[in-house]
Design a protein around this motif. Structure first.
Motif, PDB file in Angstrom:
ATOM      1  N   UNK A 182      -5.795  -0.888   8.056  1.00 17.70           N
ATOM      2  CA  UNK A 182      -5.238   0.075   9.000  1.00 17.70           C
ATOM      3  C   UNK A 182      -5.846   1.440   8.717  1.00 17.70           C
ATOM      4  N   UNK A 183      -6.681   1.904   9.629  1.00 10.39           N
ATOM      5  CA  UNK A 183      -7.323   3.208   9.464  1.00 10.39           C
ATOM      6  C   UNK A 183      -6.423   4.337   9.970  1.00 10.39           C
ATOM      7  N   UNK A 184      -5.559   4.006  10.913  1.00 11.60           N
ATOM      8  CA  UNK A 184      -4.591   4.974  11.425  1.00 11.60           C
ATOM      9  C   UNK A 184      -3.291   4.220  11.686  1.00 11.60           C
ATOM     10  N   UNK A 185      -2.496   3.996  10.640  1.00 11.72           N
ATOM     11  CA  UNK A 185      -1.303   3.164  10.800  1.00 11.72           C
ATOM     12  C   UNK A 185      -0.298   3.713  11.804  1.00 11.72           C
ATOM     13  N   UNK A 186      -0.164   5.029  11.882  1.00 13.75           N
ATOM     14  CA  UNK A 186       0.798   5.594  12.826  1.00 13.75           C
ATOM     15  C   UNK A 186       0.415   5.254  14.262  1.00 13.75           C
ATOM     16  N   UNK A 187      -0.877   5.374  14.565  1.00 20.55           N
ATOM     17  CA  UNK A 187      -1.348   5.028  15.907  1.00 20.55           C
ATOM     18  C   UNK A 187      -1.191   3.528  16.161  1.00 20.55           C
ATOM     19  N   UNK A 188      -1.495   2.722  15.162  1.00 21.30           N
ATOM     20  CA  UNK A 188      -1.385   1.263  15.261  1.00 21.30           C
ATOM     21  C   UNK A 188       0.043   0.855  15.634  1.00 21.30           C
ATOM     22  N   UNK A 189       1.023   1.352  14.901  1.00 20.89           N
ATOM     23  CA  UNK A 189       2.416   0.970  15.173  1.00 20.89           C
ATOM     24  C   UNK A 189       2.923   1.582  16.478  1.00 20.89           C
ATOM     25  N   UNK A 217       0.827  -1.194   0.000  1.00 15.57           N
ATOM     26  CA  UNK A 217       0.000   0.000   0.000  1.00 15.57           C
ATOM     27  C   UNK A 217       0.860   1.242   0.000  1.00 15.57           C
ATOM     28  N   UNK A 218       0.267   2.337  -0.490  1.00 15.89           N
ATOM     29  CA  UNK A 218       0.926   3.628  -0.396  1.00 15.89           C
ATOM     30  C   UNK A 218       0.584   4.235   0.956  1.00 15.89           C
ATOM     31  N   UNK A 219       1.556   4.759   1.707  1.00 17.84           N
ATOM     32  CA  UNK A 219       1.289   5.264   3.065  1.00 17.84           C
ATOM     33  C   UNK A 219       0.699   6.668   3.066  1.00 17.84           C
ATOM     34  N   UNK A 220      -0.608   6.787   3.320  1.00 15.39           N
ATOM     35  CA  UNK A 220      -1.215   8.117   3.387  1.00 15.39           C
ATOM     36  C   UNK A 220      -1.104   8.689   4.792  1.00 15.39           C
ATOM     37  N   UNK A 221      -1.603   9.901   4.977  1.00 18.53           N
ATOM     38  CA  UNK A 221      -1.692  10.482   6.310  1.00 18.53           C
ATOM     39  C   UNK A 221      -2.752   9.737   7.102  1.00 18.53           C
ATOM     40  N   UNK A 222      -2.689   9.762   8.436  1.00 17.93           N
ATOM     41  CA  UNK A 222      -3.706   9.103   9.248  1.00 17.93           C
ATOM     42  C   UNK A 222      -5.104   9.584   8.883  1.00 17.93           C
ATOM     43  N   UNK A 223      -6.043   8.667   8.928  1.00 13.74           N
ATOM     44  CA  UNK A 223      -7.439   8.944   8.600  1.00 13.74           C
ATOM     45  C   UNK A 223      -8.010   9.907   9.642  1.00 13.74           C
ATOM     46  N   UNK A 224      -8.458  11.100   9.236  1.00 12.43           N
ATOM     47  CA  UNK A 224      -8.986  12.047  10.219  1.00 12.43           C
ATOM     48  C   UNK A 224     -10.233  11.529  10.909  1.00 12.43           C
ATOM     49  N   UNK A 225     -11.016  10.655  10.241  1.00 14.37           N
ATOM     50  CA  UNK A 225     -12.193  10.097  10.888  1.00 14.37           C
ATOM     51  C   UNK A 225     -11.818   9.261  12.088  1.00 14.37           C
ATOM     52  N   UNK A 226     -10.663   8.571  12.020  1.00 15.12           N
ATOM     53  CA  UNK A 226     -10.212   7.755  13.142  1.00 15.12           C
ATOM     54  C   UNK A 226      -9.855   8.641  14.329  1.00 15.12           C
ATOM     55  N   UNK A 227      -9.162   9.749  14.061  1.00 17.08           N
ATOM     56  CA  UNK A 227      -8.805  10.651  15.149  1.00 17.08           C
ATOM     57  C   UNK A 227     -10.062  11.178  15.825  1.00 17.08           C
TER      58      UNK A 227
END
Length: 440
Positions: free
Chosen positions: A82-89, A4-14
């Motif tokens: 992964x809806x928010x990969x940064x938070x996940x990791x 996958x291409x790494x986008x910015x975290x999903x604002x809906x998840x935040x």
């Protein structure tokens, strides 16, 4: 795996995380403090592990490209989104599997086939972390809090946190027998309508193994909601059943009265360590998992002490491989933090050794893990199908996601054969010396 291409975290998840009740779920509502290096290392390890598994990994909003199919099979593998990969990791890098679970509770990842994805992870659990890093396990896992120890007072608190949630909650997904342990089906797969008969089949087999009949003086350690006590009394047994759950006891008493066996059953709020007397048989169904390794000697010692000469103790117990049990015994897990504080699933080796140390021997041992997977599937489907009722009982969306993950996580454990469930008969034997309270 899917690249996958790494986008910015999903604002809906935040935004969703902002809606989590921080008083009820403080560690879900906020992200843990973590260094950028630790998060980057976690990301590297997890991505490399997932790349070797029959899973699609999709980052919400990204373009995807399939590169891997399930092992030895055609078709589509489960997808981990992964809806928010940064938070996940970040959570995994800080808190390991606790963070993995909290990330799901926060809505930061999801799956189109939650049980399927978790089953893949469970089947490959020994491959997820490089062997060199496994030796450093103690540096990143959390130790179990001493407050979770199953002292007499601690055990009551731990039981209260799970079994006293609400009788109505458990009724949303259990069948009318209100039996909260593995069923034994006539055949697999099964349907929801098969659950009551399957639970009675399981209970009747345990009572048969215990030799329960007219006049049997039976002790049950762990009442549940009373179904085993009722069926034993209907056979003519005299039953003393003990529990630490006030909610369960109150409903069990009503159900026993409704069944017309109140004169043959007593239900007491009593710790197994404080039970007195001797009994022809002792039955304990999936209660050993709540004892804790430090108290296994006390538990098996009580079984030996409470059995009359020639008596039998019959257990139904969830088990796990011995090496994994030793690691889990030292670790604060997502399950121990949120679902079963103070609990530990034993291995068959630990049961055998602790039994022998108490003067008991395992005379019979049979398993039916596939039936527990099926039981959990039916419970999970019923729970999800009655989410509006769960909400009406006062349980919020974070709790519902937590409970869904708990049921799916458990089902995956049995489907992957990482977990099993055993029915064991213990009888008198010679006492082995030198076993202490540490996991065997």
């Amino acid at each position: 795996m899917t690249l996958t291409l790494p986008p910015a975290p999903d604002p809906d998840t935040r935004a969703g995380r902002d809606l989590v009740d921080a008083e009820l779920w403080p560690d879900v509502a906020r992200l843990p403090r973590a260094s950028a290096l630790r998060t980057a290392v976690a990301r590297r390890i997890v991505e490399r592990a997932l790349a070797r598994l029959p899973l699609r990994v999709r980052i919400a909003g990204a373009a995807t490209c399939d590169t891997r199919q399930p092992e030895g099979a055609a078709g589509n593998p489960p997808t981990l989104t992964l809806r928010d990969p940064e938070a996940f990791y970040r959570r995994i890098g800080t808190d390991g599997l606790i963070g993995f679970g909290e990330s799901y509770m926060a809505g930061e990842w999801d799956s189109d086939d939650l049980v399927g994805a978790l089953t893949v992870l469970a089947r490959h659990v020994d491959e997820l972390v490089p062997q060199a890093l496994r030796r450093l396990r103690g540096a990143w896992v959390h130790r179990r809090p001493t407050s979770d120890l199953n002292t007499v007072d601690g055990a009551r608190r731990n039981i209260h946190r799970h079994y006293d949630l609400s009788n109505e909650l458990f009724a949303t997904f259990l069948d009318p027998t209100l039996t909260y342990s593995s069923a034994l089906f006539a055949s697999l797969p099964a349907g929801s309508a098969d659950l009551p008969a399957a639970q009675h089949r399981k209970i009747d087999r345990l009572l048969d193994l215990a030799g329960t009949g007219p006049g049997t003086n039976l002790l049950e350690i762990g009442t549940g909601w009373g179904e085993l006590a009722i069926r034993a009394a209907l056979r003519g047994a005299r039953v003393r059943t003990v529990t630490l759950s006030e909610e369960q006891r109150a409903l069990a008493l009503r159900r026993i009265a409704d069944a017309g066996v109140r004169d043959r059953v007593t239900v007491e709020l009593c710790d197994y360590r404080r039970v007195d007397g001797t009994y022809d048989a002792v039955v304990s169904v999936e209660m050993i998992e709540a004892v804790g390794a430090a108290y296994w000697p006390a538990y098996f010692g009580a079984l030996h002490r409470l059995l009359a000469p020639g008596g039998r103790a019959v257990l139904q117990a969830i088990t796990m491989p011995h090496e994994q049990m030793l690691n889990t015994a030292r670790t604060h897990t997502w399950i121990s933090k949120y679902v079963f504080p103070g609990g530990l699933i034993p291995s068959r080796e630990a049961i055998s050794r602790q039994s022998a140390a108490a003067g008991l021997r395992v005379a019979q041992d049979t398993g039916h893990g596939d039936h527990y997977a099926e039981t959990l599937r039916l419970w999970r489907e019923r729970f999800l199908g009655r989410s509006a009722e769960v909400t009406a009982l006062g349980f919020d969306h974070v709790f519902r996601r937590m409970w869904e993950l708990y049921l799916a996580y458990s089902e995956a454990g049995f489907r992957s054969r990482y977990l099993d469930v055993r029915q064991l008969v213990l009888t008198g034997g010679s006492v082995a010396h030198g076993t202490n309270g540490a996991p065997a």
